[in-house]
Design a protein around this motif. Structure first.
Motif, mmCIF file in Angstrom:
data_model
loop_
_atom_site.group_PDB
_atom_site.id
_atom_site.type_symbol
_atom_site.label_atom_id
_atom_site.label_comp_id
_atom_site.label_asym_id
_atom_site.label_seq_id
_atom_site.Cartn_x
_atom_site.Cartn_y
_atom_site.Cartn_z
ATOM 1 N N ASN A 441 0.816 -1.225 0.000
ATOM 2 C CA ASN A 441 0.000 0.000 0.000
ATOM 3 C C ASN A 441 0.848 1.274 0.000
ATOM 4 O O ASN A 441 0.567 2.232 0.717
ATOM 5 C CB ASN A 441 -0.949 0.023 1.206
ATOM 6 N N GLY A 442 1.918 1.255 -0.762
ATOM 7 C CA GLY A 442 2.761 2.441 -0.912
ATOM 8 C C GLY A 442 3.819 2.622 0.150
ATOM 9 O O GLY A 442 4.622 3.548 0.064
ATOM 10 N N GLY A 443 3.844 1.756 1.179
ATOM 11 C CA GLY A 443 4.867 1.853 2.220
ATOM 12 C C GLY A 443 5.860 0.710 2.108
ATOM 13 O O GLY A 443 5.467 -0.427 1.860
ATOM 14 N N THR A 444 7.146 1.009 2.295
ATOM 15 C CA THR A 444 8.192 -0.006 2.198
ATOM 16 C C THR A 444 8.605 -0.439 3.596
ATOM 17 O O THR A 444 8.996 0.393 4.418
ATOM 18 C CB THR A 444 9.413 0.525 1.436
ATOM 19 N N HIS A 445 8.521 -1.741 3.881
ATOM 20 C CA HIS A 445 8.848 -2.292 5.192
ATOM 21 C C HIS A 445 10.105 -3.144 5.071
ATOM 22 O O HIS A 445 10.200 -4.003 4.186
ATOM 23 C CB HIS A 445 7.684 -3.130 5.725
ATOM 24 N N CYS A 446 11.052 -2.913 5.976
ATOM 25 C CA CYS A 446 12.350 -3.585 5.932
ATOM 26 C C CYS A 446 12.476 -4.536 7.117
ATOM 27 O O CYS A 446 12.097 -4.188 8.247
ATOM 28 C CB CYS A 446 13.463 -2.538 5.973
ATOM 29 N N PHE A 447 13.013 -5.750 6.865
ATOM 30 C CA PHE A 447 13.138 -6.760 7.907
ATOM 31 C C PHE A 447 14.542 -7.358 7.883
ATOM 32 O O PHE A 447 15.072 -7.664 6.818
ATOM 33 C CB PHE A 447 12.114 -7.883 7.705
ATOM 34 N N PHE A 448 15.105 -7.542 9.085
ATOM 35 C CA PHE A 448 16.375 -8.224 9.248
ATOM 36 C C PHE A 448 16.117 -9.647 9.741
ATOM 37 O O PHE A 448 14.982 -10.016 10.039
ATOM 38 C CB PHE A 448 17.271 -7.473 10.239
ATOM 39 N N VAL A 449 17.167 -10.437 9.849
ATOM 40 C CA VAL A 449 17.032 -11.811 10.335
ATOM 41 C C VAL A 449 16.526 -11.796 11.776
ATOM 42 O O VAL A 449 17.057 -11.068 12.617
ATOM 43 C CB VAL A 449 18.391 -12.550 10.248
ATOM 44 N N ALA A 450 15.491 -12.610 12.049
ATOM 45 C CA ALA A 450 14.894 -12.719 13.392
ATOM 46 C C ALA A 450 14.463 -11.359 13.931
ATOM 47 O O ALA A 450 14.487 -11.118 15.140
ATOM 48 C CB ALA A 450 15.853 -13.398 14.355
ATOM 49 N N HIS A 454 9.267 -4.767 14.234
ATOM 50 C CA HIS A 454 8.115 -4.232 13.504
ATOM 51 C C HIS A 454 6.899 -4.160 14.427
ATOM 52 O O HIS A 454 6.659 -5.081 15.219
ATOM 53 C CB HIS A 454 7.814 -5.119 12.287
ATOM 54 N N PRO A 455 6.122 -3.102 14.373
ATOM 55 C CA PRO A 455 4.958 -2.968 15.260
ATOM 56 C C PRO A 455 3.945 -4.114 15.145
ATOM 57 O O PRO A 455 3.199 -4.378 16.083
ATOM 58 C CB PRO A 455 4.332 -1.636 14.824
ATOM 59 N N ARG A 456 3.914 -4.797 14.013
ATOM 60 C CA ARG A 456 2.963 -5.892 13.835
ATOM 61 C C ARG A 456 3.687 -7.231 13.674
ATOM 62 O O ARG A 456 3.247 -8.115 12.961
ATOM 63 C CB ARG A 456 2.067 -5.608 12.627
#
Length: 499
Positions: A441-450, A454-456
């Motif tokens: 939805n137009g937002g980019t979410h970044c994730f690292f290992v483990a 993230h708020p959700r």
């Protein structure tokens, strides 16, 4: 004119100085500088500014940035002669100040001089000086300072917006660049020009925003800017990197612009990215028939395409032709592509022989290509050799140590793995963690290992657990319809950042 009795005036000398800077001819510029001193025009403000600008352009072109040389001495000379450097003079130095910390310190000094002497308060100088400062700080990875300057400018135009957009893209802040691109139109009422469009298109590549790229393309067509070669080349590159080769080829085949060497290189490189070797070779041969000489980017693109398509013989023929027929000296990038091409096809011995006979010293990219091929084909002898040279060449690169340690661990050579980790600790090296990102939805979410920042994250891991059960064939996992989330972009917080 010099041979006649007609001496050059201040306008002639300042014009010649400007031309010398534009073509990067330092020797001619120094001769004109000497003529200015002999004729007494060196104290003229306009002439002095043109000479300063000439030196800055020549040093930027040649890659020399010695601040104890002529440009820095020239501004000191102006002060000794009681000539106050104006906004144009100072801003001419700012392009030299981006990059490493030492140069950035000179840029900060100039910034302080601008503030103290209020050079940014003159008519029109606010925009010009502001743009130069934004560019200088952006190239020094100081985006927060560049943004602060942008927000404090008394007036904002298309050049200021474009300078900051370019800074965001240069530093990989693609989302911020796209947001500013929208704000400049909706909030400030500023219409983008050709340079703005060329600057924003790489942001669409970095986060695969194909829709945004198409919108920029549509805007260019409506404003009749699609006849500019630089913009069309950027569109070809954007479409290729976003995976839309058909759209890239339509732009390339269009008759709205006059194709240059960069156009051909961009399209060939696009085929190279996607491994369309035959198409890349056909386009390359057509380019040669039209009399366009290939450059380094073209050669890298076509050889890469050959490597990904298994066309080793064709790739080697191209390499030998550019060396023997066109007299192009192989670069590290070209040699790395040849090594990668040979290695992918399993010709590891030939790849090693090629490295030994290279006309220049092999660098990390060359040994890295050989390493990847040896890992692909399970050749431990060449793998160890490649690791040895990589660590010798890049002793401060943590990636080499981590991958070597992981390799030893996977082979149950625990002592060797521990030794490599000990070396890393002794050198105080730490590898930056890899990350994945997704645009929702137009937002980019970044994730690292483990990553659980993230708020959700609770809902994300709940879904992940159910997916694992589904992949294992567990019939008791929850109904996925119950796990559907209306995942909306959340405010950026710790552990979540825009890319």
């Amino acid at each position: 004119m010099c041979r006649s009795d007609e001496p050059p005036d201040d306008f002639t000398l300042s014009s010649l100085s400007k031309v010398s800077g534009d073509v990067g001819d330092l020797r001619a510029g120094e001769a004109i500088h000497g003529k200015c001193v002999r004729t007494g025009f060196a104290s003229d403000t306009v002439v002095a500014n043109s000479i300063v600008s000439m030196y800055c352009k020549c040093f930027t072109t040649s890659g020399e940035h010695d601040f104890d040389s002529c440009p820095w001495k020239w501004i000191k000379y102006m002060q000794i002669e009681r000539l106050k450097p104006d906004a144009f003079t100072v801003s001419s130095f700012l392009p030299l100040c981006g990059g490493d910390p030492e140069k950035w310190n000179y840029g900060r000094e100039l910034h302080c001089y601008i503030v103290k002497t209020e050079l940014d308060l003159g008519l029109g100088s606010d925009i010009h000086v502001g743009c130069c400062l934004i560019d200088m700080y952006s190239r020094s990875n100081k985006l927060h300072v560049a943004r602060r300057i942008f927000e404090r400018m008394k007036s904002i135009n298309v050049f200021a917006c474009t300078a900051l957009i370019n800074g965001y893209v240069h530093n990989g802040a693609s989302d911020e660049a796209l947001i500013l691109f929208q704000e400049m139109q909706a909030k400030h009422g500023i219409e983008p020009n050709r340079v703005s469009l060329v600057s924003i298109l790489p942001a669409c590549c970095l986060v695969t925003r194909l829709t945004s790229g198409k919108q920029v393309h549509g805007f260019a067509i409506r404003k009749e800017l699609n006849h500019e070669a630089s913009l069309c080349n950027a569109l070809i590159d954007m479409y290729s990197k976003c995976g839309s080769l058909n759209c890239a080829r339509k732009v390339f085949d269009g008759d709205s612009f006059c194709k240059d060497a960069i156009s051909w290189s961009s399209m060939i490189s696009g085929y190279g990215i996607h491994g369309n070797g035959q198409e890349a070779i056909c386009l390359y041969e057509k380019m040669l028939r039209l009399g366009i000489k290939p450059d380094m980017i073209t050669i890298v693109g076509v050889i890469s395409a050959c490597g990904r398509s298994g066309l080793v013989k064709e790739g080697l023929n191209i390499y030998h032709s550019i060396v023997n027929e066109y007299g192009i000296k192989p670069t590290l990038e070209i040699c790395a592509c040849v090594v990668d091409m040979l290695g992918r096809s399993g010709q590891l011995k030939n790849a090693l022989d090629f490295i030994k006979t290279m006309p220049l010293e092999p660098g990390p990219s060359v040994w890295g290509a050989l390493l990847s091929a040896s890992l692909l084909h399970g050749n431990s002898e060449i793998r160890d050799l490649a690791y040895k040279f990589l660590i010798q060449i890049e002793p401060e690169n943590p990636s080499n140590y981590v991958s070597l340690s992981n390799l030893y661990a996977s082979s149950r050579k625990w002592d060797f793995a521990a030794e490599v980790r000990t070396m890393m600790k002794a050198k105080q090296l730490r590898k930056l963690p890899g990350c994945s990102w997704i645009t929702v939805n137009g937002g980019t979410h970044c994730f690292f290992v483990a990553d659980k920042a993230h708020p959700r994250s609770d809902m994300i891991y709940e879904m992940l657990d159910e997916l694992i059960l589904a992949m294992k064939g567990d019939s008791n996992f929850l109904d996925f319809e119950c796990l559907r989330f209306d995942f909306v972009p959340c405010p950026l917080g710790r552990g979540v950042r825009k890319i």
